[in-house]
Design an enzyme around this catalytic site. Structure first.
Site, short mmCIF file in Angstrom:
data_model
loop_
_atom_site.label_atom_id
_atom_site.label_comp_id
_atom_site.label_asym_id
_atom_site.label_seq_id
_atom_site.Cartn_x
_atom_site.Cartn_y
_atom_site.Cartn_z
N ARG A 174 23.32 48.27 59.28
CA ARG A 174 22.90 49.32 58.55
C ARG A 174 22.61 50.51 59.51
O ARG A 174 22.83 51.77 59.38
CB ARG A 174 21.31 49.20 57.80
CG ARG A 174 20.77 50.30 57.18
CD ARG A 174 19.48 50.05 56.32
NE ARG A 174 18.34 49.55 57.38
CZ ARG A 174 17.28 49.03 56.67
NH1 ARG A 174 17.18 49.13 55.68
NH2 ARG A 174 16.28 48.65 57.65
N ARG A 227 16.22 72.44 74.14
CA ARG A 227 16.29 72.62 72.58
C ARG A 227 17.22 73.60 71.83
O ARG A 227 17.10 74.96 72.42
CB ARG A 227 14.67 73.05 72.31
CG ARG A 227 14.50 73.07 70.73
CD ARG A 227 13.07 73.46 70.49
NE ARG A 227 12.60 72.89 69.20
CZ ARG A 227 13.25 73.97 68.11
NH1 ARG A 227 13.73 74.83 68.24
NH2 ARG A 227 12.65 73.63 66.73
N HIS A 273 19.70 73.87 68.21
CA HIS A 273 20.06 73.23 67.06
C HIS A 273 21.82 72.45 67.05
O HIS A 273 21.82 71.56 66.58
CB HIS A 273 20.13 74.23 65.89
CG HIS A 273 18.69 74.45 65.31
ND1 HIS A 273 17.90 75.20 66.18
CD2 HIS A 273 18.04 74.04 64.25
CE1 HIS A 273 16.56 75.33 65.33
NE2 HIS A 273 16.65 74.61 64.15
N GLU A 331 11.86 54.67 44.70
CA GLU A 331 11.24 53.43 45.48
C GLU A 331 9.97 53.85 46.03
O GLU A 331 9.28 54.87 45.53
CB GLU A 331 12.36 53.36 46.77
CG GLU A 331 12.42 54.62 47.43
CD GLU A 331 13.33 54.61 48.60
OE1 GLU A 331 13.86 53.46 49.14
OE2 GLU A 331 13.75 55.69 49.30
N LEU A 378 16.64 54.35 50.13
CA LEU A 378 16.90 53.45 51.26
C LEU A 378 17.17 51.93 50.79
O LEU A 378 16.37 51.32 50.31
CB LEU A 378 15.74 53.48 52.31
CG LEU A 378 16.40 52.59 53.90
CD1 LEU A 378 17.49 53.38 54.60
CD2 LEU A 378 14.85 52.52 54.55
#
Length: 313
Positions: free
Chosen positions: A52, A100, A102, A177, A201
């Protein structure tokens, strides 16, 4: 009991473990993570967790920095250093440390890990457990195990303030969920759980319990259950790495906000944290036969795993 911390190649004490200010996981939530249970000093279903992790890394375009063999060695060493027989290992992979911006940086992925002791699960019969229905306002890629968990954290806190053990997300009138668990519903001996699509998930414990249920002989339908059909269900239970199989005794919703479970308004509320104004129990269990049998089967599998009696996966 010993807690272990690992940051980019070094094992550190809790006082030494520091997140750099320009770590992208810290600034953007730009990363993915996994949590594995340790039983008898051994990580449980680790291969499935690593599979996963591969999917999550690929989904967000982060190179998985270690092979399965290297992850296994690192996690095993961390558990060994902790000296814990019963523990929880959390690790995350982020896009790295860079000024920093994007746009993706030219940076190496960053890896952090913790090992913390986990007490043996108390009996599920010790107290009644309830769920609070919460509108599912998360993004459309919840199948990725990203470290962006603000909606889940707010939902869990809202449920906790109400006295519920977990939030139960409802999207357009269908259950998806929990905030940190998968939801299951039982009618007779038929079991229903939301399909492993983009809106949940796909939990590792969900996968294992689905396998156990089929081995026992239950019919499992991977399909959504509607809020309007909840009254016809005999049992509800939740699964996760830390919960294992948790029977639920009641489901509660706010009468004044039932419409939000079907459609979200364009104008948001002033706060995402709220206390139910007119709580109502909309479902109560009269039994937990299937959940109890699955928990027994899960416990039996774990005990065999602890004793090296047979491979689980």
């Amino acid at each position: 009991m010993s807690e272990i911390y690992y940051v980019n190649g070094e094992f550190l004490s809790s006082k030494e473990s520091v997140v750099p200010s320009e770590e992208r996981g810290h600034q953007f939530g730009d990363g993915v993570y996994e949590v594995v249970r340790v039983y008898g000093g051994r990580p449980f279903l680790l291969n499935w967790h690593l599979e996963r992790l591969d999917r999550s890394c690929k989904a967000i375009g982060v190179e998985n920095p270690l092979s399965h063999e290297e992850w296994t060695e690192l996690i095993s060493e961390a558990v060994r250093r902790s000296g814990e027989e019963e523990a929880q290992v959390y690790w995350q992979v982020t896009r790295g440390i860079a000024p920093r911006e994007h746009l993706f940086p030219q940076a190496q992925p960053s890896v952090t890990m913790t090992v913390k002791p986990l007490l043996l699960k108390a009996s599920a019969k010790s107290s009644e457990k309830s769920l609070l229905c919460i509108p599912d306002e998360r993004w459309a890629n919840t199948w990725i195990k990203t470290i962006n968990l603000l909606p889940n954290v707010i939902a869990k806190e809202t449920a906790h303030r109400f006295g519920a053990v977990e939030a139960l997300f409802v999207k357009s009138g269908d259950f998806t969920e929990g905030s940190s668990s998968n939801a299951w519903f039982v009618r007779g001996t038929d079991i229903y759980t939301a399909p492993a699509n983009r809106y949940i998930l796909p939990g590792i414990t969900r996968r294992f319990v689905l396998q156990l249920a089929q081995e026992i002989g239950y019919t499992v339908y991977e399909q959504s259950v509607a809020l309007d059909d909840l009254h016809s269900m005999d049992e509800v239970f939740m699964t996760s790495t830390t919960l294992e199989v948790q029977s639920i005794h009641s489901v509660v919703a706010d009468r004044n906000k039932m419409s939000l479970l079907y459609n979200l308004p364009d104008i948001p509320a002033q706060t995402l944290l709220s206390t139910p104004e007119d709580p109502a129990e909309i479902w109560r269990s009269s039994r937990n036969n299937v959940a109890a049998r699955l928990q027994d089967a899960f416990t039996d599998a774990v005990n065999k795993f602890r004793n090296y009696e047979e491979p689980v996966q």
